[in-house]
Scaffold this motif. Structure first.
Motif, PDB file in Angstrom:
ATOM      1  N   GLU A  78       0.875  -1.094  -0.039  1.00 46.94           N
ATOM      2  CA  GLU A  78       0.196   0.056  -0.010  1.00 46.94           C
ATOM      3  C   GLU A  78       1.088   1.268  -0.059  1.00 46.94           C
ATOM      4  O   GLU A  78       1.911   1.326   0.811  1.00 46.94           O
ATOM      5  CB  GLU A  78      -0.958   0.036   1.052  1.00 46.94           C
ATOM      6  CG  GLU A  78      -1.917  -1.134   1.246  1.00 46.94           C
ATOM      7  CD  GLU A  78      -2.937  -0.924   2.536  1.00 46.94           C
ATOM      8  OE1 GLU A  78      -3.977  -1.999   2.386  1.00 46.94           O
ATOM      9  OE2 GLU A  78      -2.474  -0.152   3.274  1.00 46.94           O
ATOM     10  N   ALA A  90      -1.560   8.383  -8.654  1.00 44.09           N
ATOM     11  CA  ALA A  90      -1.866   7.065  -7.990  1.00 44.09           C
ATOM     12  C   ALA A  90      -1.837   6.074  -9.243  1.00 44.09           C
ATOM     13  O   ALA A  90      -1.564   4.714  -8.736  1.00 44.09           O
ATOM     14  CB  ALA A  90      -3.499   7.226  -7.860  1.00 44.09           C
ATOM     15  N   ALA A  94      -0.723   1.788  -8.821  1.00 46.28           N
ATOM     16  CA  ALA A  94      -1.595   0.828  -9.379  1.00 46.28           C
ATOM     17  C   ALA A  94      -1.072   0.220 -10.715  1.00 46.28           C
ATOM     18  O   ALA A  94      -1.170  -1.325 -10.663  1.00 46.28           O
ATOM     19  CB  ALA A  94      -2.822   1.406 -10.081  1.00 46.28           C
ATOM     20  N   ARG A  99      -1.556  -0.893  -4.016  1.00 46.37           N
ATOM     21  CA  ARG A  99      -2.922  -0.179  -3.677  1.00 46.37           C
ATOM     22  C   ARG A  99      -2.692   1.262  -3.156  1.00 46.37           C
ATOM     23  O   ARG A  99      -1.871   1.316  -2.303  1.00 46.37           O
ATOM     24  CB  ARG A  99      -3.800  -0.998  -2.708  1.00 46.37           C
ATOM     25  CG  ARG A  99      -5.190  -0.450  -2.593  1.00 46.37           C
ATOM     26  CD  ARG A  99      -5.940  -1.170  -1.426  1.00 46.37           C
ATOM     27  NE  ARG A  99      -7.107  -0.407  -0.988  1.00 46.37           N
ATOM     28  CZ  ARG A  99      -7.251   0.100   0.190  1.00 46.37           C
ATOM     29  NH1 ARG A  99      -6.252  -0.412   1.094  1.00 46.37           N
ATOM     30  NH2 ARG A  99      -8.514   0.662   0.548  1.00 46.37           N
ATOM     31  N   PRO A 100      -3.021   2.081  -3.921  1.00 47.98           N
ATOM     32  CA  PRO A 100      -3.262   3.659  -3.417  1.00 47.98           C
ATOM     33  C   PRO A 100      -4.150   3.642  -2.439  1.00 47.98           C
ATOM     34  O   PRO A 100      -5.191   3.270  -2.486  1.00 47.98           O
ATOM     35  CB  PRO A 100      -3.356   4.516  -4.811  1.00 47.98           C
ATOM     36  CG  PRO A 100      -4.372   3.393  -5.615  1.00 47.98           C
ATOM     37  CD  PRO A 100      -3.619   2.025  -5.363  1.00 47.98           C
ATOM     38  N   VAL A 101      -3.834   4.221  -1.116  1.00 50.62           N
ATOM     39  CA  VAL A 101      -4.542   4.507  -0.116  1.00 50.62           C
ATOM     40  C   VAL A 101      -4.772   5.854  -0.134  1.00 50.62           C
ATOM     41  O   VAL A 101      -3.726   6.539   0.164  1.00 50.62           O
ATOM     42  CB  VAL A 101      -4.029   3.917   1.254  1.00 50.62           C
ATOM     43  CG1 VAL A 101      -4.977   4.351   2.213  1.00 50.62           C
ATOM     44  CG2 VAL A 101      -4.060   2.345   1.140  1.00 50.62           C
ATOM     45  N   CYS A 120      -4.332   6.331   8.140  1.00 48.90           N
ATOM     46  CA  CYS A 120      -4.129   5.376   6.899  1.00 48.90           C
ATOM     47  C   CYS A 120      -3.006   4.281   6.736  1.00 48.90           C
ATOM     48  O   CYS A 120      -2.943   3.341   6.194  1.00 48.90           O
ATOM     49  CB  CYS A 120      -4.003   5.952   5.730  1.00 48.90           C
ATOM     50  SG  CYS A 120      -5.720   7.051   5.109  1.00 48.90           S
ATOM     51  N   SER A 319     -10.161   9.465  -6.393  1.00 48.49           N
ATOM     52  CA  SER A 319     -11.020   8.522  -5.501  1.00 48.49           C
ATOM     53  C   SER A 319     -12.293   8.179  -6.239  1.00 48.49           C
ATOM     54  O   SER A 319     -12.879   7.314  -6.276  1.00 48.49           O
ATOM     55  CB  SER A 319     -11.253   8.915  -4.293  1.00 48.49           C
ATOM     56  OG  SER A 319     -11.689  10.299  -4.382  1.00 48.49           O
ATOM     57  N   TYR A 324     -10.549   4.023 -10.607  1.00 47.71           N
ATOM     58  CA  TYR A 324      -9.831   4.035  -9.091  1.00 47.71           C
ATOM     59  C   TYR A 324     -10.911   3.817  -8.004  1.00 47.71           C
ATOM     60  O   TYR A 324     -10.425   3.960  -6.878  1.00 47.71           O
ATOM     61  CB  TYR A 324      -9.081   5.326  -8.927  1.00 47.71           C
ATOM     62  CG  TYR A 324      -7.767   5.378  -9.889  1.00 47.71           C
ATOM     63  CD1 TYR A 324      -6.625   4.878  -9.430  1.00 47.71           C
ATOM     64  CD2 TYR A 324      -7.905   5.941 -11.175  1.00 47.71           C
ATOM     65  CE1 TYR A 324      -5.523   5.061 -10.352  1.00 47.71           C
ATOM     66  CE2 TYR A 324      -6.813   5.811 -11.795  1.00 47.71           C
ATOM     67  CZ  TYR A 324      -5.684   5.406 -11.651  1.00 47.71           C
ATOM     68  OH  TYR A 324      -4.539   5.297 -12.458  1.00 47.71           O
ATOM     69  N   ASP A 326     -12.593   1.397  -6.919  1.00 49.07           N
ATOM     70  CA  ASP A 326     -12.348   0.031  -6.144  1.00 49.07           C
ATOM     71  C   ASP A 326     -11.102   0.328  -5.117  1.00 49.07           C
ATOM     72  O   ASP A 326     -11.440  -0.119  -4.003  1.00 49.07           O
ATOM     73  CB  ASP A 326     -12.106  -0.830  -6.976  1.00 49.07           C
ATOM     74  CG  ASP A 326     -13.008  -1.569  -7.753  1.00 49.07           C
ATOM     75  OD1 ASP A 326     -14.296  -1.126  -7.676  1.00 49.07           O
ATOM     76  OD2 ASP A 326     -12.942  -2.128  -8.595  1.00 49.07           O
ATOM     77  N   TYR A 327     -10.147   1.262  -5.458  1.00 51.07           N
ATOM     78  CA  TYR A 327      -9.033   1.549  -4.537  1.00 51.07           C
ATOM     79  C   TYR A 327      -9.854   2.380  -3.442  1.00 51.07           C
ATOM     80  O   TYR A 327      -9.428   2.333  -2.141  1.00 51.07           O
ATOM     81  CB  TYR A 327      -7.951   2.434  -4.951  1.00 51.07           C
ATOM     82  CG  TYR A 327      -7.232   1.197  -5.975  1.00 51.07           C
ATOM     83  CD1 TYR A 327      -6.553   0.306  -5.784  1.00 51.07           C
ATOM     84  CD2 TYR A 327      -7.276   1.653  -7.377  1.00 51.07           C
ATOM     85  CE1 TYR A 327      -5.670  -0.595  -6.760  1.00 51.07           C
ATOM     86  CE2 TYR A 327      -6.628   1.113  -8.343  1.00 51.07           C
ATOM     87  CZ  TYR A 327      -6.003  -0.042  -8.121  1.00 51.07           C
ATOM     88  OH  TYR A 327      -5.221  -0.904  -9.210  1.00 51.07           O
ATOM     89  N   GLN A 329     -12.721   2.415  -2.076  1.00 50.88           N
ATOM     90  CA  GLN A 329     -13.642   1.407  -1.601  1.00 50.88           C
ATOM     91  C   GLN A 329     -14.855   2.195  -0.852  1.00 50.88           C
ATOM     92  O   GLN A 329     -15.142   2.196   0.260  1.00 50.88           O
ATOM     93  CB  GLN A 329     -13.196   0.704  -0.252  1.00 50.88           C
ATOM     94  CG  GLN A 329     -11.835  -0.229  -1.070  1.00 50.88           C
ATOM     95  CD  GLN A 329     -11.122  -1.067   0.316  1.00 50.88           C
ATOM     96  OE1 GLN A 329     -11.077  -0.280   1.517  1.00 50.88           O
ATOM     97  NE2 GLN A 329     -10.688  -2.452  -0.087  1.00 50.88           N
TER      98      GLN A 329
END
Length: 373
Positions: A78, A90, A94, A99-101, A120, A319, A324, A326-327, A329
């Motif tokens: 991450e 980002a 990927a 995973r970009p947080v 995070c 986001s 993106y 899905d990243y 969430q």
């Protein structure tokens, strides 16, 4: 009066003899890939930034990608970054299967909020990548301290817009484990195509980046890692060398233009917020001069009708981009979402004249008045 958003043509006219001399020199020696100007530029950039190592690469995106590769970032890892940036920030995470947080931004500066970074961090966090947006460094000391407390997590400053700015006595790109910048033509220090650079004080990381930019090659046809074709062209290095000679002067001129905007706009226009002047501990190169406008689209249309170009950096948070989501969430980032809905960048370049700014701000005020009726 014709107003340019970014006036590269006037800059070229002013610098034409030096630029042409540099280009002619490359055309004479014919070393278009990894010619002598590449090492020369890297040496000058090391001196300018104060960083021990500079590695030029094909673009700002390649700078970020190669930096992550040098740290061994890959699937299952991450990387904490901001949702309010150009997509490349980002994207490179990927692309490596990591995973970009996202951590939300500080509404005062639009830079990433360090408190959000702390929240995070997980056992999978392998890097933190703040963006020094619009030309002003992020809160790098606080970010570095958070990274150290969490196990000395590497910090990569995405300084695509802030090269030349300072923070607590040091230059942007020399504030963390790695700094990355871009020489895209519209940047404060730009070439005439794509280009970028990686900065670090870690010799091992620098050597890894040098290998990765030439397909993982350590010696000719000896490939010790999987790399990319990420070299910066000699011609582009030559152009940056010519521009670097006046870069300090142009930074000063950008500051003067930004100060004039602040003085002309003031703090009394309803529905409009000017991003605050950088604090005493840092400076900005004002890659953009950006406002927050509640009625952005109507204001933008008014300015366009008056012949004043504007830009929106950036209209949709990463986001919320389809690729993106899905990243993210389904997490919400209210400050980034507000910024995306309201940011508006005005014409900004070192040669912007006072009378042009007076016209711009006059139309800005007129647009706000017409929008309030």
């Amino acid at each position: 009066m014709s107003i340019e958003f970014i006036d590269l043509k006037s800059q070229y006219r002013d610098l034409k003899p030096g630029i042409q001399e540099r280009i002619d020199r490359v055309l004479e020696h014919g070393q278009y890939i990894m010619g002598p100007e590449v090492a020369e530029l890297e040496a000058h950039l090391e001196t300018f930034s104060g960083a021990k190592h500079c590695v030029t690469v094909a673009s700002g995106t390649e700078a970020l990608l190669i930096s992550l590769m040098a740290l061994g970032i890959g699937p299952g890892d991450e990387v904490i970054t901001t949702p309010f940036s150009f997509i490349a920030t980002a994207e490179v995470v990927a692309l490596l299967g990591a995973r970009p947080v996202f951590a939300d931004i500080d509404p005062q500066t639009c830079n990433i909020d360090p408190a959000g970074i702390r929240e995070c961090i997980s056992g999978k966090t392998r890097a933190i990548m703040p963006v020094s947006l619009y030309g002003q460094p992020a809160d790098m000391d606080e970010i570095n301290a958070i990274a150290w407390e969490a196990g000395n997590i590497p910090v990569i400053e995405d300084a695509a817009q802030s090269f030349g700015a300072s923070y607590r006595g040091a230059r942007s790109c020399n504030l963390s484990t790695i700094g990355c910048t871009s020489f895209f033509p519209s940047k404060p220090l730009g070439c005439y195509g794509d280009g970028g650079a990686i900065f670090t004080n870690d010799t091992e990381i620098a050597q890894k980046c040098r290998e990765l930019r030439v397909h993982g090659q350590r010696e000719r046809y000896q490939h010790h890692s999987i790399g990319v074709g990420g070299r910066m062209d000699t011609l582009q290095c030559a152009i940056v060398l010519a521009k670097l000679e006046v870069f300090e002067e142009e930074i000063h001129l950008r500051e003067e233009v930004a100060k004039r905007y602040h003085e002309l706009i003031g703090e009394s226009l309803p529905g409009l917020q000017v991003l605050p002047w950088p604090g005493e501990d840092r400076s900005s190169v004002f890659a953009q001069f950006t406002l927050l406008a509640e009625e952005r689209e109507s204001l933008r249309k008014h300015l366009q009708a008056a012949g004043i170009p504007t830009a929106v950096h950036y209209p949709v948070p990463i986001s919320q981009q389809p690729a993106y989501r899905d990243y993210a969430q389904a997490h919400r980032y209210p400050q980034a979402e507000r910024a995306s809905a309201q940011v508006l960048s005005l014409p900004m370049h070192p040669r912007l004249q006072a009378e042009e700014q007076e016209l711009i701000v006059g139309q800005l005020e007129a647009g706000l008045r017409s929008g309030s009726h």
